[in-house]
Design a protein around this motif. Structure first.
Motif, PDB file in Angstrom:
ATOM      1  N   ALA A   1       3.650   6.734   1.779  1.00 31.93           N
ATOM      2  CA  ALA A   1       3.434   7.382   3.077  1.00 31.93           C
ATOM      3  C   ALA A   1       3.148   6.280   4.084  1.00 31.93           C
ATOM      4  O   ALA A   1       2.377   5.366   3.805  1.00 31.93           O
ATOM      5  N   SER A   2       3.795   6.357   5.240  1.00 26.20           N
ATOM      6  CA  SER A   2       3.582   5.307   6.232  1.00 26.20           C
ATOM      7  C   SER A   2       3.476   5.899   7.625  1.00 26.20           C
ATOM      8  O   SER A   2       4.043   6.958   7.909  1.00 26.20           O
ATOM      9  N   ALA A   3       2.724   5.228   8.463  1.00 24.89           N
ATOM     10  CA  ALA A   3       2.550   5.677   9.849  1.00 24.89           C
ATOM     11  C   ALA A   3       2.417   4.465  10.757  1.00 24.89           C
ATOM     12  O   ALA A   3       1.867   3.436  10.354  1.00 24.89           O
TER      13      ALA A   3
ATOM     14  N   VAL B   1      -1.940   0.564  14.995  1.00 28.94           N
ATOM     15  CA  VAL B   1      -2.269   0.690  13.582  1.00 28.94           C
ATOM     16  C   VAL B   1      -0.988   1.039  12.818  1.00 28.94           C
ATOM     17  O   VAL B   1      -0.240   1.926  13.214  1.00 28.94           O
ATOM     18  N   ASP B   2      -0.731   0.259  11.785  1.00 26.44           N
ATOM     19  CA  ASP B   2       0.383   0.523  10.865  1.00 26.44           C
ATOM     20  C   ASP B   2      -0.245   0.703   9.491  1.00 26.44           C
ATOM     21  O   ASP B   2      -0.990  -0.165   9.039  1.00 26.44           O
ATOM     22  N   GLY B   3       0.045   1.790   8.868  1.00 24.09           N
ATOM     23  CA  GLY B   3      -0.556   2.021   7.553  1.00 24.09           C
ATOM     24  C   GLY B   3       0.477   2.453   6.550  1.00 24.09           C
ATOM     25  O   GLY B   3       1.460   3.114   6.881  1.00 24.09           O
TER      26      GLY B   3
ATOM     27  N   LEU C   1       0.492   3.915   2.390  1.00 23.78           N
ATOM     28  CA  LEU C   1      -0.239   4.286   1.176  1.00 23.78           C
ATOM     29  C   LEU C   1       0.802   4.535   0.089  1.00 23.78           C
ATOM     30  O   LEU C   1       1.687   5.362   0.258  1.00 23.78           O
TER      31      LEU C   1
ATOM     32  N   ASN D   1      -0.268   6.031 -16.629  1.00 25.58           N
ATOM     33  CA  ASN D   1      -1.187   5.403 -15.674  1.00 25.58           C
ATOM     34  C   ASN D   1      -0.783   5.785 -14.255  1.00 25.58           C
ATOM     35  O   ASN D   1       0.379   6.028 -13.973  1.00 25.58           O
ATOM     36  N   SER D   2      -1.779   5.891 -13.394  1.00 23.14           N
ATOM     37  CA  SER D   2      -1.484   6.133 -11.980  1.00 23.14           C
ATOM     38  C   SER D   2      -2.390   5.237 -11.152  1.00 23.14           C
ATOM     39  O   SER D   2      -3.525   4.960 -11.531  1.00 23.14           O
TER      40      SER D   2
ATOM     41  N   ILE E   1      -2.953  -1.749   5.487  1.00 20.08           N
ATOM     42  CA  ILE E   1      -3.189  -1.312   6.859  1.00 20.08           C
ATOM     43  C   ILE E   1      -3.264  -2.528   7.775  1.00 20.08           C
ATOM     44  O   ILE E   1      -3.990  -3.483   7.496  1.00 20.08           O
TER      45      ILE E   1
ATOM     46  N   TYR F   1      -4.179  -3.375  11.674  1.00 19.57           N
ATOM     47  CA  TYR F   1      -4.732  -2.755  12.870  1.00 19.57           C
ATOM     48  C   TYR F   1      -5.078  -3.825  13.887  1.00 19.57           C
ATOM     49  O   TYR F   1      -5.367  -4.976  13.540  1.00 19.57           O
TER      50      TYR F   1
ATOM     51  N   VAL G   1      -5.453  -5.342   6.076  1.00 21.01           N
ATOM     52  CA  VAL G   1      -6.342  -5.048   4.945  1.00 21.01           C
ATOM     53  C   VAL G   1      -5.484  -4.455   3.829  1.00 21.01           C
ATOM     54  O   VAL G   1      -4.768  -3.478   4.041  1.00 21.01           O
TER      55      VAL G   1
ATOM     56  N   GLN H   1      -9.884  -5.748  -2.644  1.00 21.44           N
ATOM     57  CA  GLN H   1      -9.498  -5.667  -1.232  1.00 21.44           C
ATOM     58  C   GLN H   1      -9.384  -7.055  -0.646  1.00 21.44           C
ATOM     59  O   GLN H   1     -10.245  -7.916  -0.872  1.00 21.44           O
TER      60      GLN H   1
ATOM     61  N   GLU I   1      -8.426  -9.171   3.050  1.00 14.01           N
ATOM     62  CA  GLU I   1      -8.359  -8.991   4.496  1.00 14.01           C
ATOM     63  C   GLU I   1      -8.008 -10.319   5.134  1.00 14.01           C
ATOM     64  O   GLU I   1      -8.534 -11.358   4.742  1.00 14.01           O
TER      65      GLU I   1
END
Lengths: 429, 194
Positions: free
Chosen positions: A202-204, A242-244, A246, A260-261, A267, A269, A314, A321, A323
């Protein structure tokens, strides 16, 4: 800056944006079709040179911004009442209202009460809990990655065909959900394979900033009618972006069973407080032709485009994580094409106003609408396609010193595919 | 501000509302080999351990290693296991069937069919010449199945499941119809909430 001040600025900005939304209630009532004229100069700079024969004065009532105050659509409750935010906020309702600020949405898209992922040996299905499949592949963003159109745009004539435009923009450039090819096949019925990885992303992309445009729009010699050409250099100063993305990944074992998942997010920003800044330039051109009965136009937006953003990236993956400060530069040729026409045609005792538009901006869109006057009342209607069917009906009332325009609009929800209805109104004096 | 930005973006990306619950359902019977799903048995008793992990469906083993999203099991709202077996008694005495559901930690690779890991079960007696359906519809409750419920919540998403079917009589036929496990999370607002 104080929290209250920031909130006031945000709310004020939305109200101004809603008041000054580029498309009028008249056009909304005609199915979303755009009427040629300076109001559409963002899409075609040649319209700066023609008289605006379709302009209907009025101030749009900020119904869309008011919709963003409701608890199901307002992220502001995160700052004012977190319990309400965590009880009521709905990401899809917010997105739907935010991307349709021109109207108050009566039934915005809502997230499913349940997302049910069913795993079996011959595939994976994702439903809303009532057995209805959820759309796991969609793209939204009529601008197809182009910078959002200005919410507020103020053109000034400098004489000799020169124009200066000032504006502000904020919007979602793109929202999408895309399974990889292997998962798409499984969702279509292919069995899970052994020792394989399946993923969906999923991207925005969203941004806001200020516009500064210089345009030249001049008449050209024409054997008949009036011909105009326009060219514009559009600069922007980006204030926030902001570009994200997931990504969820499912891995199978050697017997094709889900083993497995994992999820990973990336992200980027940028806003002034983290040292972020954006700037860029694009080139738009257009032609317009007018005769006694109609106006026609063709515009190419973002014929050339350059943008640069600095900010923070990030990445969350594998339980860790990272950054870092980074920058993103885009340079390219990806024009949005925009054709439209409108005119008057005899129909009974009055003249019918007709309008058509057609274009490509990440995806095809088109609209057709009509308006017919009956004394002090104008009746409107139209159909369109923008990531799905939309329609509009409306009326215009001339009540002496007051002119009132009302529209009932609809669009197709990107996630559910349902028809979402909205109300728009404007008042002129 | 950054937390809000990431939170808001995540919610929009996931297409979620604060009222949304997530359910992951594994239809375990679809992963059972067709040859293990049905069969005939003669006089005496037969023990079946499914899904099979050691190549012999009649011996206890490590069962099925399930991998569910950790957020779902950590914020577990409901869990439901449904097992259904169709039985036909072709013998001359009663056919007795017992079905038990087991849930063990992922580390239990050897034998999950031990008393501490048994969650619940059901039995059925089928008279001679008749058919019956043995169903175990187990809704894992926080109080009634405290140990198993907590084991699930503490699993981090990885756990082992399996069921034991014991048949006694002097002849019959079995057909495994359903073996599924569904896990449902708390609503998103409770997972993310203050």
């Amino acid at each position: 800056m104080g929290l209250m001040i920031r909130r006031s600025i945000l709310l004020g900005g939305l109200l101004v944006a809603s008041l000054a939304w580029a498309q009028g209630v008249r056009e909304a009532g005609m199915g979303g079709v755009s009427l040629p004229g300076p109001g559409q100069a963002v899409a075609n700079p040649a319209f700066l040179a023609i008289e605006d024969g379709f302009r209907r004065p009025g101030w749009r009532l900020p119904l869309g911004a008011l919709g963003l105050l409701l608890p199901d659509r307002s992220p502001l409750y995160y700052f004012t009442d977190r319990q309400v935010f965590f009880d009521r906020f709905d990401g899809l309702s917010f997105y739907d209202q935010f991307t349709h600020l021109d109207s108050f949405l009566i039934n915005p898209e809502t997230s499913p009460a349940e997302v049910r992922i069913e795993v079996k040996s011959d595939g994976v299905s994702v439903t809303d809990g009532a057995g209805h499949p959820l759309r796991l592949a969609y793209q939204d963003g009529g601008s197809g990655g182009h910078r959002p159109s200005p919410l507020l745009y103020l053109p000034f004539s400098l004489g000799q065909g020169l124009h200066l435009g000032l504006g502000a923009y904020a919007g979602v450039e793109k929202l999408g959900l895309e399974p990889d090819a292997k998962l798409a096949a499984v969702l279509a019925g292919t069995p899970l394979a052994a020792n394989e990885r399946y993923s969906v992303t999923a991207s925005a992309h969203a941004s806001s900033g200020l516009n500064l445009d210089f345009a030249l729009a001049l008449p050209l010699p024409a054997p008949k009618g009036r011909l105009y050409a326009g060219v514009r250099g559009a600069a922007f100063l980006g204030l926030a972006r902001v570009d994200g993305a997931l990504t969820a990944t499912l891995t199978t074992d050697d017997q094709a069973r889900p083993a497995n998942s994992e999820t990973a997010t990336r992200i980027f920003y940028s806003y002034p407080q983290n040292g972020g800044l954006g700037y860029g330039l694009s080139l738009d051109v257009g032609l317009a032709y007018a005769d006694e009965d109609a106006v026609y136009g063709v515009g190419l937006r973002d014929l050339f485009r350059y943008s640069h953003w600095s900010g923070t990236e990030v990445i969350n993956a594998g339980g860790s994580q990272t950054e870092r400060q980074t920058s993103r530069t885009e340079l390219g040729f990806a024009p949005a094409v925009y054709l439209n026409a409108a005119g008057h045609a005899p129909a009974g005792p009055e003249k019918l106003l007709w309008a058509l538009d057609l274009g490509f901006s990440g995806g095809f869109f088109g609209h057709a609408g009509v308006e017919y006057p009956l004394g002090p009342v104008a009746l409107r209607g139209g159909l369109g396609y923008e990531n799905g069917l939309r329609f509009g009906v409306g009326t215009g009332l001339d009540l002496g010193p007051v002119a009132l325009d009302l529209a009932l609009t609809s669009h197709t929800g990107i996630f559910s595919g349902k028809q979402v209805f909205g109300l728009a109104a404007s008042v002129g004096f | 501000m950054r937390r809000f930005l990431i939170l808001a973006l995540g919610i929009v990306l996931a297409g979620c509302g604060m009222q949304t619950r997530y359910t992951v359902e594994v239809l375990g019977h679809t992963f059972v080999a067709e040859s293990d799903k049905s069969g005939d048995f003669g006089a005496g008793s037969l023990d079946l351990y499914l899904p099979d992990a050691d190549g012999d469906v009649t011996t206890p083993d490590g069962g099925f290693l399930a991998q569910a999203p950790s957020a779902v099991v950590e914020h577990l709202y409901a869990a439901q296991a449904v097992l259904a077996v169709d039985l036909t008694n072709t013998g001359s005495t009663d056919l007795t069937a017992a079905l038990d559901f087991y849930l063990a930690p992922a580390s239990e690779t050897g034998n999950i069919y031990q008393p501490p890991y048994r969650v619940d079960g059901a039995t059925l007696v089928v008279p001679p010449g008749e058919a019956g359906r043995l169903v175990l519809d187990l809704r894992l409750a926080k109080d009634a199945h405290r140990t198993a419920y907590q084991r699930l919540k503490d699993s981090g998403g990885a756990f082992r499941i399996g069921f034991h079917l014991r048949l006694s009589g002097d002849g019959g036929r079995y057909q495994i119809d359903t073996a599924s496990l569904a896990l449902t999370s708390e609503r998103l607002g409770q997972i993310l909430g203050p």
